[in-house]
Scaffold this motif. Structure first.
Motif, mmCIF file in Angstrom:
data_model
loop_
_atom_site.group_PDB
_atom_site.id
_atom_site.type_symbol
_atom_site.label_atom_id
_atom_site.label_comp_id
_atom_site.label_asym_id
_atom_site.label_seq_id
_atom_site.Cartn_x
_atom_site.Cartn_y
_atom_site.Cartn_z
ATOM 1 N N UNK A 23 -59.749 7.574 -10.597
ATOM 2 C CA UNK A 23 -61.195 7.363 -10.485
ATOM 3 C C UNK A 23 -61.901 8.510 -9.770
ATOM 4 N N UNK A 24 -61.160 9.571 -9.444
ATOM 5 C CA UNK A 24 -61.780 10.734 -8.822
ATOM 6 C C UNK A 24 -61.699 10.788 -7.318
ATOM 7 N N UNK A 25 -61.005 9.850 -6.685
ATOM 8 C CA UNK A 25 -60.813 9.907 -5.237
ATOM 9 C C UNK A 25 -59.918 11.104 -4.894
ATOM 10 N N UNK A 26 -60.098 11.632 -3.700
ATOM 11 C CA UNK A 26 -59.315 12.761 -3.218
ATOM 12 C C UNK A 26 -58.408 12.285 -2.091
ATOM 13 N N UNK A 27 -57.126 12.626 -2.156
ATOM 14 C CA UNK A 27 -56.188 12.223 -1.104
ATOM 15 C C UNK A 27 -56.253 13.208 0.057
ATOM 16 N N UNK A 28 -56.333 12.680 1.264
ATOM 17 C CA UNK A 28 -56.308 13.468 2.481
ATOM 18 C C UNK A 28 -54.995 13.224 3.224
ATOM 19 N N UNK A 29 -54.558 14.216 3.964
ATOM 20 C CA UNK A 29 -53.350 14.095 4.776
ATOM 21 C C UNK A 29 -53.741 13.897 6.232
ATOM 22 N N UNK A 30 -53.073 12.971 6.892
ATOM 23 C CA UNK A 30 -53.365 12.733 8.306
ATOM 24 C C UNK A 30 -53.020 13.945 9.168
ATOM 25 N N UNK A 31 -52.057 14.741 8.714
ATOM 26 C CA UNK A 31 -51.607 15.889 9.499
ATOM 27 C C UNK A 31 -52.465 17.124 9.308
#
Length: 432
Positions: free
Chosen positions: A35-43
């Motif tokens: 759906x176009x969401x972008x994954x972010x990394x906690x680190x």
């Protein structure tokens, strides 16, 4: 873009693709990415947040959000649920057996209805920790969907008293599954896991592995008005909440959004939530803090946003059982296919208060779905949810809601076919 139309058939596919919390997170992440969401990394450092869809995952937990128009002080609308279900989990040294049987050592996870795991064909799922090339650790998903395990019940001829005293199971002695004949082979489970994920046995260091029911989720009943499936508690809520977040993303694309829609699917609810990825941990609070920071805000803007925020704790609810009607509060019977359920307990086992109940009821009205109310019998102990934990941790008004079901915590559960899409629609209205 138009909002998604959740269907019960899609729920069945979702459940079958998610035999473990790690798979549930993977399936949700796939849908958000599509759906176009972008994954972010906690680190990693986070980019400036402009209100578009983003998410992060932590093992069996995932947090996604959208909207807010990039402002740090706008309130959050949250939906919380959990990815885990009671089951049988594989011990670190599982290869065991006696009198000519190969067996696997298991430990009961959560408040499982133990008898429901007897005489079922079981597969294996979870995640595996492997040696990485840099000397660290990497993980892979494990999903073996073939009949590997079975916990056979003792024949009635050798337990004639069962009809009088009932089935009595010892978690240590009576639930060890059979998975073959012969002498136990040290390292046999490790070798099986390695082959399944395409690794060498000496690469496999540890696992979070569990048994799962192999019977596919299905419609049931003469009119197919029921759903028979494993893990309805609480994958049904995860599925509905994911649909609601995706609908919120569509709305945020169309108009400036005066709030941030947030989905948080926790792990470990069935064992108390006091973990790094449970509702009793810091995952959600830390994520909300970073969202505000990525919009240029600080502690004051975070507190301002939380003060006007609302949370729906989405978990399953008890439908009245036709064979045990006396176990239910007589004036609050909940029906399958009767619509979403508002759950109340004045001792705060559920976090619902009058304002929260009213707001969710109005959301159901906007969605055009019926609504029901559940209260436990006063002389029976009441279960709990992530609702009170989330309310206490964030200081956010919270309402406990869900879909009615039978056989909660069984290896196989039952709900109405009409209620999951209704619940998804109600949660969408709550977010909007």
């Amino acid at each position: 873009m138009t909002p998604l139309s959740p269907t019960t058939a899609d729920l069945l596919s979702f459940i079958d693709a998610a035999p473990s919390p790690f798979h549930a997170v993977d399936v949700v992440a796939e849908r958000l990415l599509a759906a176009g969401f972008v994954e972010l990394l906690e680190t990693a450092a986070w980019p400036e947040d402009d209100g578009r869809g983003r998410f992060l995952r932590r093992a069996g937990a995932i947090v996604g959000w959208t909207g807010g128009d990039g402002r740090p002080d706008l309130p959050f609308r949250l939906i919380g649920a959990h990815t885990d279900s009671p089951n049988l989990r594989i011990k670190p040294r599982p290869d065991t057996g006696r009198v000519g049987y190969r067996q696997l050592g298991v430990e009961v996870y959560g408040g499982a209805l133990l008898n429901s795991w007897l005489d079922r064909d079981l597969g294996l799922s979870g995640r595996v920790a492997l040696r990485a090339g840099d000397g660290g650790v990497t993980t892979r998903l494990l999903h073996i969907d073939r009949p590997l395990l079975r916990v056979p019940q003792l024949a009635i001829h050798l337990d004639r008293e069962i009809d009088q005293r009932g089935l009595q199971l010892n978690r240590q002695a009576h639930l060890t599954p059979v998975w073959g004949l012969g002498t136990p082979v040290e390292g046999g489970f490790r070798a099986l896991v390695a082959e399944a994920i395409g690794a060498d046995a000496d690469e496999v260091i540890a696992w979070d592995a569990m048994a799962h029911d192999l019977t596919p989720s299905t419609l049931l009943g003469v009119e197919e008005e029921l759903v028979s499936a494993p893990r309805l508690d609480n994958l049904c809520s995860c599925w509905a909440a994911t649909h609601a977040l995706l609908d919120a993303a569509v709305a945020a694309d169309d108009v400036a959004c005066a709030r941030t829609a947030v989905l948080c699917l926790f792990d470990h609810e069935e064992v108390g939530s006091a973990t790094e990825r449970g509702a009793g941990g810091a995952l959600l609070a830390a994520t909300l803090e970073r969202i505000v920071a990525s919009r240029g805000g600080g502690a004051a803007e975070l507190r301002q946003a939380l003060a006007a925020s609302r949370c729906a704790s989405a978990d399953m609810a008890h439908a009245v059982h036709p064979n045990y009607v006396e176990r239910y509060e007589p004036d609050h019977h909940v029906a399958l296919n009767g619509g979403p359920v508002i759950k109340t307990n004045v001792n705060q086992r559920y976090a619902t208060d009058a304002v929260g109940a009213a707001e969710f009821r109005l959301a159901c009205e906007r969605a055009g779905v019926p609504v029901q109310e559940y209260v436990n019998r006063s002389d029976l102990p009441c279960g709990s949810t992530i609702g009170p934990l989330t309310a206490a941790a964030l200081g956010v008004a919270t309402v406990d809601v869900g879909v009615a079901q039978l056989a909660m915590h069984s290896a196989r559960e039952l709900t109405g076919a009409e209620d999951p899409p209704r619940f998804a629609a109600a949660l969408s209205a709550f977010l909007s």
